[in-house]
Write a protein that holds these residues in place. Sequence first.
Motif, PDB file in Angstrom:
ATOM      1  N   GLU A   1      16.293  31.050 -16.373  1.00 27.47           N
ATOM      2  CA  GLU A   1      15.732  30.011 -17.233  1.00 27.47           C
ATOM      3  C   GLU A   1      16.517  29.891 -18.538  1.00 27.47           C
ATOM      4  OE1 GLU A   1      11.422  28.839 -19.289  1.00 27.47           O
ATOM      5  OE2 GLU A   1      11.696  30.701 -18.157  1.00 27.47           O
ATOM      6  N   ASP A   2      16.794  28.630 -18.919  1.00 20.62           N
ATOM      7  CA  ASP A   2      17.496  28.293 -20.168  1.00 20.62           C
ATOM      8  C   ASP A   2      18.901  28.903 -20.241  1.00 20.62           C
ATOM      9  OD1 ASP A   2      15.527  26.655 -21.350  1.00 20.62           O
ATOM     10  OD2 ASP A   2      14.381  28.431 -21.924  1.00 20.62           O
TER      11      ASP A   2
ATOM     12  N   ALA B   1      26.597  20.330 -14.419  1.00 25.61           N
ATOM     13  CA  ALA B   1      26.313  21.335 -15.444  1.00 25.61           C
ATOM     14  C   ALA B   1      24.851  21.178 -15.856  1.00 25.61           C
ATOM     15  CB  ALA B   1      27.235  21.163 -16.643  1.00 25.61           C
ATOM     16  N   LEU B   2      24.105  22.263 -15.718  1.00 22.41           N
ATOM     17  CA  LEU B   2      22.652  22.183 -15.881  1.00 22.41           C
ATOM     18  C   LEU B   2      22.135  23.383 -16.653  1.00 22.41           C
ATOM     19  CD1 LEU B   2      20.087  20.536 -14.832  1.00 22.41           C
ATOM     20  CD2 LEU B   2      19.985  22.243 -13.015  1.00 22.41           C
ATOM     21  N   THR B   3      21.134  23.114 -17.527  1.00 22.81           N
ATOM     22  CA  THR B   3      20.396  24.179 -18.204  1.00 22.81           C
ATOM     23  C   THR B   3      18.939  24.071 -17.763  1.00 22.81           C
ATOM     24  OG1 THR B   3      21.893  24.032 -20.110  1.00 22.81           O
ATOM     25  CG2 THR B   3      19.828  25.220 -20.435  1.00 22.81           C
ATOM     26  N   PRO B   4      18.567  24.772 -16.707  1.00 22.44           N
ATOM     27  CA  PRO B   4      17.238  24.564 -16.104  1.00 22.44           C
ATOM     28  C   PRO B   4      16.124  25.214 -16.903  1.00 22.44           C
ATOM     29  CG  PRO B   4      18.395  26.299 -14.950  1.00 22.44           C
ATOM     30  CD  PRO B   4      19.349  25.783 -15.987  1.00 22.44           C
ATOM     31  N   GLN B   5      14.939  24.648 -16.740  1.00 24.14           N
ATOM     32  CA  GLN B   5      13.741  25.195 -17.377  1.00 24.14           C
ATOM     33  C   GLN B   5      12.573  25.336 -16.407  1.00 24.14           C
ATOM     34  OE1 GLN B   5      13.120  22.492 -20.696  1.00 24.14           O
ATOM     35  NE2 GLN B   5      14.227  23.861 -22.097  1.00 24.14           N
TER      36      GLN B   5
ATOM     37  N   VAL C   1      13.932  28.869 -10.565  1.00 23.64           N
ATOM     38  CA  VAL C   1      14.231  29.345 -11.911  1.00 23.64           C
ATOM     39  C   VAL C   1      13.419  30.607 -12.164  1.00 23.64           C
ATOM     40  CG1 VAL C   1      14.196  28.805 -14.374  1.00 23.64           C
ATOM     41  CG2 VAL C   1      14.721  27.016 -12.705  1.00 23.64           C
ATOM     42  N   VAL C   2      14.090  31.659 -12.598  1.00 24.83           N
ATOM     43  CA  VAL C   2      13.429  32.933 -12.906  1.00 24.83           C
ATOM     44  C   VAL C   2      13.565  33.201 -14.397  1.00 24.83           C
ATOM     45  CG1 VAL C   2      13.853  33.868 -10.617  1.00 24.83           C
ATOM     46  CG2 VAL C   2      15.542  34.232 -12.409  1.00 24.83           C
ATOM     47  N   PRO C   3      12.611  33.921 -14.984  1.00 25.18           N
ATOM     48  CA  PRO C   3      12.694  34.227 -16.426  1.00 25.18           C
ATOM     49  C   PRO C   3      13.847  35.175 -16.709  1.00 25.18           C
ATOM     50  CG  PRO C   3      10.869  35.411 -15.421  1.00 25.18           C
ATOM     51  CD  PRO C   3      11.382  34.467 -14.376  1.00 25.18           C
ATOM     52  N   PRO C   4      14.341  35.158 -17.927  1.00 25.42           N
ATOM     53  CA  PRO C   4      15.441  36.072 -18.276  1.00 25.42           C
ATOM     54  C   PRO C   4      14.986  37.506 -18.209  1.00 25.42           C
ATOM     55  CG  PRO C   4      14.593  34.981 -20.242  1.00 25.42           C
ATOM     56  CD  PRO C   4      13.936  34.319 -19.068  1.00 25.42           C
ATOM     57  N   PRO C   5      15.893  38.451 -17.963  1.00 29.98           N
ATOM     58  CA  PRO C   5      15.502  39.872 -17.886  1.00 29.98           C
ATOM     59  C   PRO C   5      14.982  40.373 -19.219  1.00 29.98           C
ATOM     60  CG  PRO C   5      17.894  39.622 -17.913  1.00 29.98           C
ATOM     61  CD  PRO C   5      17.325  38.244 -17.759  1.00 29.98           C
ATOM     62  N   SER C   6      14.129  41.391 -19.160  1.00 32.84           N
ATOM     63  CA  SER C   6      13.557  41.970 -20.372  1.00 32.84           C
ATOM     64  C   SER C   6      14.645  42.602 -21.209  1.00 32.84           C
ATOM     65  CB  SER C   6      12.518  43.038 -20.003  1.00 32.84           C
ATOM     66  OG  SER C   6      13.127  44.058 -19.242  1.00 32.84           O
ATOM     67  N   GLY C   7      14.498  42.442 -22.534  1.00 32.38           N
ATOM     68  CA  GLY C   7      15.500  42.972 -23.448  1.00 32.38           C
ATOM     69  C   GLY C   7      16.650  42.037 -23.688  1.00 32.38           C
ATOM     70  N   SER C   8      16.588  40.853 -23.072  1.00 38.29           N
ATOM     71  CA  SER C   8      17.677  39.902 -23.294  1.00 38.29           C
ATOM     72  C   SER C   8      17.607  39.362 -24.706  1.00 38.29           C
ATOM     73  CB  SER C   8      17.576  38.751 -22.285  1.00 38.29           C
ATOM     74  OG  SER C   8      18.582  37.801 -22.533  1.00 38.29           O
TER      75      SER C   8
END
Length: 371
Positions: free
Chosen positions: A142-143, A191-195, A221-228
Amino acid sequence: MEGSWRGVLAALVVVAGLPASGSNNQIIEGPRNTTVLVGEEAHFNCTISQGWRLIMWALNGTVVLSITPKEPIITSDRFTSASYEEEGGNFISEMIIHDVKFSDAGRIKCSLQSSDSEGSAFLSVQVVGKLLTPSDSLVVIEDEPCNVTCRAVGWTPLPDLCWEIGAAASHSSYHSVAEPDDPRSALSVLALTPQGNGTLTCVAKMKGLQVQDSLTINLTVVPPPSGSIDTAGTALPTWAIVLLAVSLSLLFILIIVLIIIFCCCCVSRKQEKESSYQSEIRKSPNVTANKETLEPKFRSGNENYGYSLDEQRTQQPASLPPEPQDISVPQPQSSGQAQQGPDHHQPGPTSRPQVTLCMAGPKQVRNVTLV
């Protein structure tokens, strides 16, 4: 092949047996340009005035169909004809090309026997290829910007590629280019920035025909990993990134300069210490020589024999005198002997009985005073 030659000979026989009349016949309206896909049918119409004797259809200079008032002369099953009559007596001849091949593309001509009148058109044949993607499903963060590709292979001419986005996205753009190694292939990059989840559809549209093909990709779309560190809305603009890079470069250069200056200072201090140490070493022989010159002066001084250290006397415990070993006391003599004494001995002014004692006296210390 033998059938086509037979058709041509038959057409020549028919032409040779026809009378020369009808030279006033003419083509009122010739065929029109047509664009078809490979495998489809192509239709061409030619409107002719009354009194015609022979209509000939040619493809790229070769007669493929001949029509007489009685019946058509068919040389191939792929080329057939149909006829219509208009109000007023005009005749419409139609040539139908079945199962169009890519090699059929070219010039179509309709002409009359014993007439200079003719009509021509062009047949364009297009080929629908395939759409290819690396996968029919895509998993992205995501993003986080990502690229999705779609290739059109085996198309003639090359289609117009576009994208239909069925997912939430903060930014999307695409561009298409022809592949230099294959003139019948094209590549499109999205080119894509998905949400959010959704679908991405690659669409290929033919030029000249209302024909298109598409291919759909499932987007997850999956959330970014923790601590990112990167979160939504924290991406720096381009100018800020450039400014940060320049600042870091200048800071790095400044640190190098400071290190060089510090090293130079340390070297100079070390050299100063070495020079001072060497100067002290050079002075030390002079000091030794001065000390040697002063020693004779100390030796040439006068001694003060009357000075004694009382402190040393008080500090040293008084030693008891040893027991007398030999004490001699003179015996009293008679008067006669006493009178004779002066004649033989001349005692000092204080003539007293003498007692000899062996006693250890205190140590005398002599000090030297320089004058």
